[in-house]
Scaffold this motif. Sequence first.
Motif, mmCIF file in Angstrom:
data_model
loop_
_atom_site.group_PDB
_atom_site.id
_atom_site.type_symbol
_atom_site.label_atom_id
_atom_site.label_comp_id
_atom_site.label_asym_id
_atom_site.label_seq_id
_atom_site.Cartn_x
_atom_site.Cartn_y
_atom_site.Cartn_z
ATOM 1 N N ASP A 1 0.832 -1.200 0.000
ATOM 2 C CA ASP A 1 0.000 0.000 0.000
ATOM 3 C C ASP A 1 0.868 1.251 0.000
ATOM 4 O O ASP A 1 2.029 1.216 0.371
ATOM 5 N N ASN A 2 0.215 2.360 -0.385
ATOM 6 C CA ASN A 2 0.907 3.646 -0.485
ATOM 7 C C ASN A 2 1.031 4.308 0.877
ATOM 8 O O ASN A 2 0.283 5.218 1.214
ATOM 9 N N ILE A 3 1.957 3.811 1.675
ATOM 10 C CA ILE A 3 2.157 4.371 3.006
ATOM 11 C C ILE A 3 3.662 4.502 3.217
ATOM 12 O O ILE A 3 4.414 3.590 2.854
ATOM 13 N N VAL B 1 5.491 0.985 -4.312
ATOM 14 C CA VAL B 1 4.753 0.325 -5.396
ATOM 15 C C VAL B 1 4.218 1.398 -6.338
ATOM 16 O O VAL B 1 3.835 2.466 -5.886
ATOM 17 N N ASP B 2 4.182 1.104 -7.616
ATOM 18 C CA ASP B 2 3.690 2.134 -8.533
ATOM 19 C C ASP B 2 3.180 1.557 -9.849
ATOM 20 O O ASP B 2 3.925 0.866 -10.559
ATOM 21 N N ARG B 3 1.968 1.827 -10.154
ATOM 22 C CA ARG B 3 1.404 1.648 -11.491
ATOM 23 C C ARG B 3 0.003 2.260 -11.471
ATOM 24 O O ARG B 3 -0.841 1.814 -10.669
ATOM 25 N N ILE B 4 -0.231 3.224 -12.298
ATOM 26 C CA ILE B 4 -1.560 3.860 -12.305
ATOM 27 C C ILE B 4 -2.572 2.882 -12.901
ATOM 28 O O ILE B 4 -2.389 2.376 -14.014
ATOM 29 N N MET C 1 9.560 9.906 -2.130
ATOM 30 C CA MET C 1 9.496 10.574 -3.429
ATOM 31 C C MET C 1 8.177 10.258 -4.143
ATOM 32 O O MET C 1 7.485 11.143 -4.626
ATOM 33 N N LYS C 2 7.828 8.990 -4.116
ATOM 34 C CA LYS C 2 6.631 8.602 -4.858
ATOM 35 C C LYS C 2 5.359 9.130 -4.204
ATOM 36 O O LYS C 2 4.473 9.679 -4.855
ATOM 37 N N LEU C 3 5.285 8.986 -2.879
ATOM 38 C CA LEU C 3 4.063 9.400 -2.184
ATOM 39 C C LEU C 3 3.878 10.907 -2.258
ATOM 40 O O LEU C 3 2.770 11.396 -2.478
ATOM 41 N N LEU D 1 4.040 11.742 -6.718
ATOM 42 C CA LEU D 1 2.976 11.144 -7.544
ATOM 43 C C LEU D 1 1.623 11.178 -6.846
ATOM 44 O O LEU D 1 0.652 11.740 -7.339
ATOM 45 N N ASN D 2 1.545 10.556 -5.670
ATOM 46 C CA ASN D 2 0.234 10.447 -5.036
ATOM 47 C C ASN D 2 -0.306 11.816 -4.626
ATOM 48 O O ASN D 2 -1.487 12.114 -4.829
ATOM 49 N N ALA D 3 0.585 12.663 -4.080
ATOM 50 C CA ALA D 3 0.120 14.005 -3.713
ATOM 51 C C ALA D 3 -0.299 14.756 -4.970
ATOM 52 O O ALA D 3 -1.333 15.442 -4.986
ATOM 53 N N GLY D 4 0.496 14.608 -6.032
ATOM 54 C CA GLY D 4 0.153 15.270 -7.303
ATOM 55 C C GLY D 4 -1.235 14.860 -7.756
ATOM 56 O O GLY D 4 -2.060 15.687 -8.161
ATOM 57 N N HIS D 5 -1.512 13.571 -7.659
ATOM 58 C CA HIS D 5 -2.845 13.070 -7.997
ATOM 59 C C HIS D 5 -3.925 13.789 -7.194
ATOM 60 O O HIS D 5 -4.932 14.216 -7.736
ATOM 61 N N SER D 6 -3.689 13.895 -5.870
ATOM 62 C CA SER D 6 -4.720 14.515 -5.029
ATOM 63 C C SER D 6 -4.923 15.981 -5.405
ATOM 64 O O SER D 6 -6.059 16.466 -5.445
ATOM 65 N N ASP E 1 -12.894 10.821 -9.692
ATOM 66 C CA ASP E 1 -13.624 10.216 -8.563
ATOM 67 C C ASP E 1 -12.760 9.207 -7.817
ATOM 68 O O ASP E 1 -12.788 9.121 -6.599
ATOM 69 N N ARG E 2 -12.017 8.397 -8.564
ATOM 70 C CA ARG E 2 -11.161 7.390 -7.923
ATOM 71 C C ARG E 2 -10.088 8.085 -7.093
ATOM 72 O O ARG E 2 -9.813 7.708 -5.947
ATOM 73 N N ILE E 3 -9.495 9.109 -7.671
ATOM 74 C CA ILE E 3 -8.406 9.794 -6.975
ATOM 75 C C ILE E 3 -8.916 10.493 -5.710
ATOM 76 O O ILE E 3 -8.258 10.473 -4.670
HETATM 77 C C1 CS2 Z 1 -3.651 7.275 -6.494
HETATM 78 C C2 CS2 Z 1 -2.976 5.922 -6.547
HETATM 79 O O1 CS2 Z 1 -5.335 6.382 -5.118
HETATM 80 C C3 CS2 Z 1 -4.734 7.392 -5.447
HETATM 81 O O2 CS2 Z 1 -4.993 8.497 -5.016
HETATM 82 O O3 CS2 Z 1 -2.711 8.281 -6.320
HETATM 83 O O4 CS2 Z 1 -3.901 4.893 -6.673
HETATM 84 C C4 CS2 Z 1 -1.964 5.862 -7.701
HETATM 85 O O5 CS2 Z 1 -2.606 5.817 -8.934
HETATM 86 C C5 CS2 Z 1 -1.058 4.679 -7.546
HETATM 87 O O6 CS2 Z 1 -0.426 4.747 -6.310
HETATM 88 C C6 CS2 Z 1 -0.038 4.679 -8.679
HETATM 89 O O7 CS2 Z 1 1.013 3.881 -8.349
#
Ligand code: CS2
Length: 494
Positions: A193-195, A232-235, A297-299, A302-307, A375-377
């Motif tokens: 998990d993303n932690i 872990v990483d894959r969108i 770096m990833k959290l 990437l993940n913050a960027g997503h949010s 919505d998923r993000i």
């Molecule tokens: C996303 C992740 O759930 C989220 O907010 O940022 O699911 C993201 O797509 C994955 O961590 C990508 O590795």
Amino acid sequence: MKNYKLNAENLSNISERITVPQYDRKIIKTGIVHVGIGGFHRSHEAFYTDQLLHDPNNKDWGICGIALLDFDRRIYNTLKDQDGLYTLVVKELDGTHTNRIIGSIVEYIYAPENPLAVIEKMASPEVKIISLTITEGGYNYNEANKTFDFTNPLIQHDLNNPNVPKTIFGYITQALKLRQSQGLKGVTIQSCDNIQGNGHMIKMMLLSYVSKAQPDLINWIESNVSFPNAMVDRITPATTPEDILKIIKTTGIHDAWPVVCEPFKQWVIEDNFIEGRPAWENVGAQFVKDVVPYEKMKLSLLNAGHSVIGIFGALMGYNTIDEAVNNPNIRTFLMHYMDEEVTPTLGNLEGVDLEAYKKSLLDRFGNINIKDQIDRICSESSAKFPIFILPTVNAQLQDKGDITSAAFVVAAWAIYSLGKDEKGKGLIIKDAMQPILHAKALESTANPEAFLEIEAIFGLLKDSKPFVEAYTTAYNDILKHGVEQCVFDLNANI
Ligand code: CS2
């Protein structure tokens, strides 16, 4: 074109149209029990493992998928109906799709119907790894007091009914107890998990639970169970009805629940597996001593960027991440946030080209073929913000760094939590904390700081004067002018 349902019997016919596993699934042993067989597990660990099972020296690493929650019945039924097989659709950058049938999930159990089978499987001598994708919220961690949340009714249930658990903590405790009492070897518990420090987190949470449920097991766990950290990483967007139809149309294969994902994938794992592990490095995973910098770096990028994109995009009425990030105002804001607020907190990332990484993220977010759902993000943001965004804020506050952009994002989230986009359209907010988020969001319209009082999310951030000031200014500005105008103004001042 004749149509085929995806299952083991039809596999050789299907192989004429889609790449299928080239190994004999019947001889694969189950070495991994995985809890949480959602899209991400199936685009990531199960994919890597499927690649590995093609190697004749790696036949002991089949996966038993556990559907833990009532809600998981549908995926369990689907996998059962398709003999564990599913299609992984990689949406390539040029818009084409690469389909592949994945065969690594060789067993599956629906826990609510058969809890004992899960416990026995987790304790089976051939199982060396119990891996998890139980989401950020699944760790039962209370941000406010930094401890395991014993008030959770499901945890109370497990403490009172140890033989028929409902949570991952109850299940693992029973399984470890069985291993100990039968004199069996230990096992690796591997969080996917993303932690930040996901291995440390599951260890800390499990030991807290065990200290109440089965204190005499603690020493055994300390010597027989390992908890590697991993990035872990894959969108992996949610599968849509169109994705299902497209496979039927282009291949004639009926798969009730394929998984779609981006081409990029990364798995950086701490090499700490007490009873051995698959040679995942042969199929692209990286084993390192210290995974912490990679996770950070990833959290936080990437993940913050997503949010960031998700919350802004939702307020502005976008449906997908690519639409929102391809808005130049959002994109510029995000780049500034990454460079000025996140990058200074990342420390030494030896061997990583951070500039190239950040650029690659913008390309991945902007990929118009992925169509990842806003919505998923935005779902479960209450579990995501404390992991993806707030550590950056706290680090910056400590170093007296800039927090303007992060405070702006939190303010946008408070307004998002009112449940309407800026055009007045209702937003469906999927969040375990939705009632409190909504109540505090309403209170915030008169007193913006109210939102920051949710200690389980923000801890003591409400006591930081610079943060509260930046947040309140942003809150008032967004309500008055809307996100896009404010972002435009902020960008103009950088
Ligand atoms: C996303 C992740 O759930 C989220 O907010 O940022 O699911 C993201 O797509 C994955 O961590 C990508 O590795």
